[in-house]
Motif scaffolding. Structure first.
Motif, PDB file in Angstrom:
ATOM      1  N   PRO A 135       0.808  -1.223   0.000  1.00  0.00           N
ATOM      2  CA  PRO A 135       0.000   0.000   0.000  1.00  0.00           C
ATOM      3  C   PRO A 135       0.840   1.272   0.000  1.00  0.00           C
ATOM      4  N   GLN A 136       1.891   1.321   0.792  1.00  0.00           N
ATOM      5  CA  GLN A 136       2.716   2.524   0.846  1.00  0.00           C
ATOM      6  C   GLN A 136       3.289   2.868  -0.520  1.00  0.00           C
ATOM      7  N   PHE A 137       3.808   1.867  -1.222  1.00  0.00           N
ATOM      8  CA  PHE A 137       4.383   2.051  -2.559  1.00  0.00           C
ATOM      9  C   PHE A 137       3.343   2.641  -3.506  1.00  0.00           C
ATOM     10  N   HIS A 138       2.153   2.043  -3.520  1.00  0.00           N
ATOM     11  CA  HIS A 138       1.155   2.463  -4.508  1.00  0.00           C
ATOM     12  C   HIS A 138       0.440   3.747  -4.100  1.00  0.00           C
ATOM     13  N   HIS A 139       0.333   4.004  -2.816  1.00  0.00           N
ATOM     14  CA  HIS A 139      -0.278   5.267  -2.398  1.00  0.00           C
ATOM     15  C   HIS A 139       0.549   6.451  -2.888  1.00  0.00           C
ATOM     16  N   TRP A 140       1.871   6.273  -2.953  1.00  0.00           N
ATOM     17  CA  TRP A 140       2.708   7.352  -3.489  1.00  0.00           C
ATOM     18  C   TRP A 140       2.426   7.569  -4.978  1.00  0.00           C
ATOM     19  N   HIS A 141       2.050   6.514  -5.688  1.00  0.00           N
ATOM     20  CA  HIS A 141       1.678   6.675  -7.098  1.00  0.00           C
ATOM     21  C   HIS A 141       0.440   7.561  -7.228  1.00  0.00           C
ATOM     22  N   HIS A 142      -0.438   7.522  -6.230  1.00  0.00           N
ATOM     23  CA  HIS A 142      -1.672   8.313  -6.237  1.00  0.00           C
ATOM     24  C   HIS A 142      -1.504   9.660  -5.549  1.00  0.00           C
ATOM     25  N   SER A 143      -0.323   9.943  -5.043  1.00  0.00           N
ATOM     26  CA  SER A 143      -0.114  11.167  -4.288  1.00  0.00           C
ATOM     27  C   SER A 143      -0.319  12.408  -5.154  1.00  0.00           C
ATOM     28  N   ASP A 144      -0.825  13.481  -4.535  1.00  0.00           N
ATOM     29  CA  ASP A 144      -0.933  14.755  -5.252  1.00  0.00           C
ATOM     30  C   ASP A 144       0.276  15.649  -4.964  1.00  0.00           C
ATOM     31  N   ASN A 145       1.326  15.047  -4.420  1.00  0.00           N
ATOM     32  CA  ASN A 145       2.593  15.743  -4.211  1.00  0.00           C
ATOM     33  C   ASN A 145       3.374  15.755  -5.525  1.00  0.00           C
ATOM     34  N   PRO A 146       3.708  16.921  -6.085  1.00  0.00           N
ATOM     35  CA  PRO A 146       4.416  16.981  -7.372  1.00  0.00           C
ATOM     36  C   PRO A 146       5.687  16.140  -7.424  1.00  0.00           C
ATOM     37  N   ALA A 147       6.341  15.948  -6.292  1.00  0.00           N
ATOM     38  CA  ALA A 147       7.585  15.171  -6.266  1.00  0.00           C
ATOM     39  C   ALA A 147       7.346  13.706  -6.622  1.00  0.00           C
ATOM     40  N   ALA A 148       6.110  13.233  -6.463  1.00  0.00           N
ATOM     41  CA  ALA A 148       5.806  11.822  -6.709  1.00  0.00           C
ATOM     42  C   ALA A 148       5.031  11.593  -7.998  1.00  0.00           C
ATOM     43  N   TYR A 149       4.815  12.635  -8.797  1.00  0.00           N
ATOM     44  CA  TYR A 149       4.081  12.458 -10.053  1.00  0.00           C
ATOM     45  C   TYR A 149       4.821  11.479 -10.963  1.00  0.00           C
ATOM     46  N   MET A 155      10.532   6.383  -0.991  1.00  0.00           N
ATOM     47  CA  MET A 155       9.544   6.763   0.012  1.00  0.00           C
ATOM     48  C   MET A 155      10.019   6.609   1.449  1.00  0.00           C
ATOM     49  N   GLY A 156      11.046   5.789   1.673  1.00  0.00           N
ATOM     50  CA  GLY A 156      11.505   5.575   3.035  1.00  0.00           C
ATOM     51  C   GLY A 156      10.392   5.048   3.911  1.00  0.00           C
ATOM     52  N   LYS A 157      10.123   5.729   5.022  1.00  0.00           N
ATOM     53  CA  LYS A 157       9.034   5.342   5.909  1.00  0.00           C
ATOM     54  C   LYS A 157       7.853   6.298   5.795  1.00  0.00           C
ATOM     55  N   GLU A 158       7.947   7.225   4.860  1.00  0.00           N
ATOM     56  CA  GLU A 158       6.912   8.249   4.723  1.00  0.00           C
ATOM     57  C   GLU A 158       5.730   7.785   3.871  1.00  0.00           C
ATOM     58  N   TRP A 159       4.564   8.353   4.149  1.00  0.00           N
ATOM     59  CA  TRP A 159       3.351   8.139   3.366  1.00  0.00           C
ATOM     60  C   TRP A 159       2.902   9.489   2.803  1.00  0.00           C
TER      61      TRP A 159
END
Length: 244
Positions: free
Chosen positions: A167-181, A202-206
């Motif tokens: 989930p953490q990996f894929h949630h970053w794919h859905h992030s609205d943070n420009p760094a993760a686009y 992503m480290g330990k961050e969500w």
């Protein structure tokens, strides 16, 4: 064990996502199984009998991992293309529109996007001649992993997150943070993104939030189905976030 404890299981979008779950998740996976035999027969005499025999001679477990790898490589390509081609992004933006990411929201996929990417994933599996038992197991894994990857859970997968998509990996794919686009495209194996340079460290961050940022996306299944076919205007909906 929710990651976002303030997110209700019955958030404003759950009814729409339930419709998507029935159509995009259950129906398509069942269809994939039903067409496996006729597809296998159709691709049986295309000059790849040697490859198909070699694949079927592999023991079950390594053959299953090979099927997941082949599928993920092609799925990665299709997924990447839907992000990079503006017209295709119109359809894929439906999937990224959810602001309440959970196991059910993962099924929110426009029909055009769904059919195209599933075909890109399934057809190589049919062509390679993987055994029916491997294909059936592959469908089960795909179904559960799609649910897991989008789920709202804080379960710590530890080192496992570097082996399989979590989930953490894929949630970053859905992030609205420009760094993760345009990051973390893989569905099964994160190392594919590592190889192609699209892995988000992503480290330990969500991500703090998901969705299309400040875009007001249409609500409801029918409105979202029609939206990609409309003539684009200045609305940012039709643009990939990285192009805004």
């Amino acid at each position: 064990m929710p990651k976002r404890e303030d997110q209700s299981k019955f958030h404003p979008e759950w009814r729409t996502d339930l419709i998507y779950f029935v159509i995009s998740h259950l129906l398509i996976q069942v269809t994939g199984v039903l067409v496996q035999l006729p597809a296998a027969l159709a691709f049986k005499n295309i000059g790849l009998e040697g490859v198909q025999s070699a694949v079927q001679s592999i023991h079950f477990i390594p053959q299953l991992f090979l099927a997941l790898l082949v599928s993920d490589l092609f799925q990665y390509s299709g997924h990447y293309i839907f992000h990079k081609i503006p017209y295709l992004w119109r359809f894929h933006s439906v999937h990224h529109s959810t602001q309440h990411l959970d196991w059910l929201a993962g099924s929110r996929t426009h029909f055009v996007d769904l059919i195209a990417v599933r075909a890109i994933s399934f057809i190589p599996i049919y062509i390679c001649g993987f055994s029916y038992s491997v294909f059936a197991t592959y469908i089960v894994i795909v179904s559960f992993q799609a649910v897991l990857a989008h789920s709202n859970t804080r379960i710590n997968f530890g080192w496992f997150k570097y082996v399989f998509v979590t989930p953490q990996f894929h949630h970053w794919h859905h992030s609205d943070n420009p760094a993760a686009y345009d990051k973390n495209f893989a569905i099964h194996f994160p190392f594919i993104d590592m190889i192609f340079g699209t892995y988000y460290p992503m480290g330990k961050e969500w991500p703090e939030s998901t969705g299309l940022g400040d875009v007001e996306f249409p609500k409801g299944f029918l409105r979202q189905f029609v939206q990609p076919f409309k003539k684009p205007d200045s609305n940012k909906i039709m643009k990939n976030p990285s192009e805004r």
